[in-house]
Design a protein around this motif. Sequence first.
Motif, short mmCIF file in Angstrom:
data_model
loop_
_atom_site.label_atom_id
_atom_site.label_comp_id
_atom_site.label_asym_id
_atom_site.label_seq_id
_atom_site.Cartn_x
_atom_site.Cartn_y
_atom_site.Cartn_z
N ALA A 211 0.84 -1.20 0.00
CA ALA A 211 0.00 0.00 0.00
C ALA A 211 0.87 1.25 0.00
O ALA A 211 1.83 1.36 0.77
CB ALA A 211 -0.92 0.01 1.21
N ALA A 212 0.53 2.21 -0.86
CA ALA A 212 1.28 3.46 -0.90
C ALA A 212 0.95 4.34 0.30
O ALA A 212 1.80 5.11 0.77
CB ALA A 212 0.96 4.21 -2.20
N HIS A 213 -0.29 4.23 0.81
CA HIS A 213 -0.74 5.04 1.94
C HIS A 213 -1.65 4.18 2.82
O HIS A 213 -2.35 3.29 2.33
CB HIS A 213 -1.53 6.27 1.47
N THR A 214 -1.66 4.47 4.11
CA THR A 214 -2.60 3.84 5.03
C THR A 214 -3.28 4.92 5.86
O THR A 214 -2.68 5.95 6.16
CB THR A 214 -1.92 2.83 5.96
N VAL A 215 -4.53 4.66 6.22
CA VAL A 215 -5.30 5.58 7.05
C VAL A 215 -5.96 4.79 8.16
O VAL A 215 -6.72 3.85 7.89
CB VAL A 215 -6.38 6.32 6.24
N ASN A 216 -5.66 5.14 9.39
CA ASN A 216 -6.32 4.53 10.54
C ASN A 216 -7.57 5.35 10.84
O ASN A 216 -7.50 6.43 11.43
CB ASN A 216 -5.39 4.49 11.75
N ALA A 217 -8.72 4.82 10.43
CA ALA A 217 -9.97 5.57 10.56
C ALA A 217 -10.45 5.67 12.00
O ALA A 217 -11.38 6.43 12.28
CB ALA A 217 -11.06 4.92 9.71
N ALA A 218 -9.80 4.93 12.91
CA ALA A 218 -10.12 5.08 14.33
C ALA A 218 -9.44 6.30 14.93
O ALA A 218 -9.83 6.78 16.01
CB ALA A 218 -9.70 3.83 15.10
#
Length: 338
Positions: A211-218
């Motif tokens: 993955a180029a980017h990750t987002v922790n939606a928590a």
Amino acid sequence: MNMRAAVVTAFGEPLEIQEIPVPEPGPRQVLVRIEASGLCHTDIHAAHGDWPVKPTLPFTPGHEGVGVIEKIGSAVTGRAVGERVAVPWLGYACGTCEYCVSGRETLCESQKNTGYALNGGHAEYAVAHADYVVPVPGGISPAEAAPLTCAGVTTYKAVKVSGLRPAERAAIFGIGGLGHLAQQYAQIFGAETIAVDITADKLRLAEELGAAHTVNAAVDDPVAEIKALGGADVAIVLAASPRVLEQAHACLRRGGRLVLVSLPKDNAMNLPIFETVLGGISVIGSIVGTRGDLAEVFRLHAAGRTRVIYETRELEEINSSFTEILGSAVPARLVFEM
């Protein structure tokens, strides 16, 4: 001869491991000795009776069964005893309607689904329609082939119908049994991928898978984070939450495509009409792939293009496995080995 099978006897109640007779294949069916059977969230929905059209009790769930053909029916052609095959969600389609003849067999209105209308793979044996099992190439283990039979083909089809093009940005909402495969297919198609989840371990897995980017939606607002990157061209939603569906829509660039895969129990989401129309947003529903799609998924895996992340369990652990899945306590897929 008897076999062990996980049987739903009442919706919402624990499944029972029963000793029941091994079924006999009909004229156009095969008997498959199941080696591995993947656990899908749909199995839980089926066992809980969550959806408007419910299975007929009692039944055995499971639509990621992989095993070896032990018997063939009198009218079967093209399949052979000893052949390893997958028994997918599309257990039967009519073959003659406009959807079947135009390569859209998963839209057939006469279809019967494995583990729902037909007894499925969470058992030592299963009968399946010979024309709808899919051969598993040599070199793929049954435990790896099982998740590809639904999680793989479902997400592969979602990427295909999104129209994803090389160098576009694809956001995958929900990194788990389906999401870790969706991300890999998006990357095979040439996309820059953004993995969105609420679990740090799953986001680390997404990074390992490229993955180029990750987002922790928590922790962070996924809409703001993705918009800061320029927005997504495609958002594929694998989490069964209306809020996540709405966030995925809001993160899209103009001309973006929202692909709905998960099936929230509430059966609804808020769709902003002005933003959809003025932004030229497409909303696409994607059901599981065809037999041809599954064959492509198997070929990609045999060529070393994908990794399947899974853990194995015993069939007797099916009820605790449901709890693990519902609690997001496993990194990706669970597979029962027989």
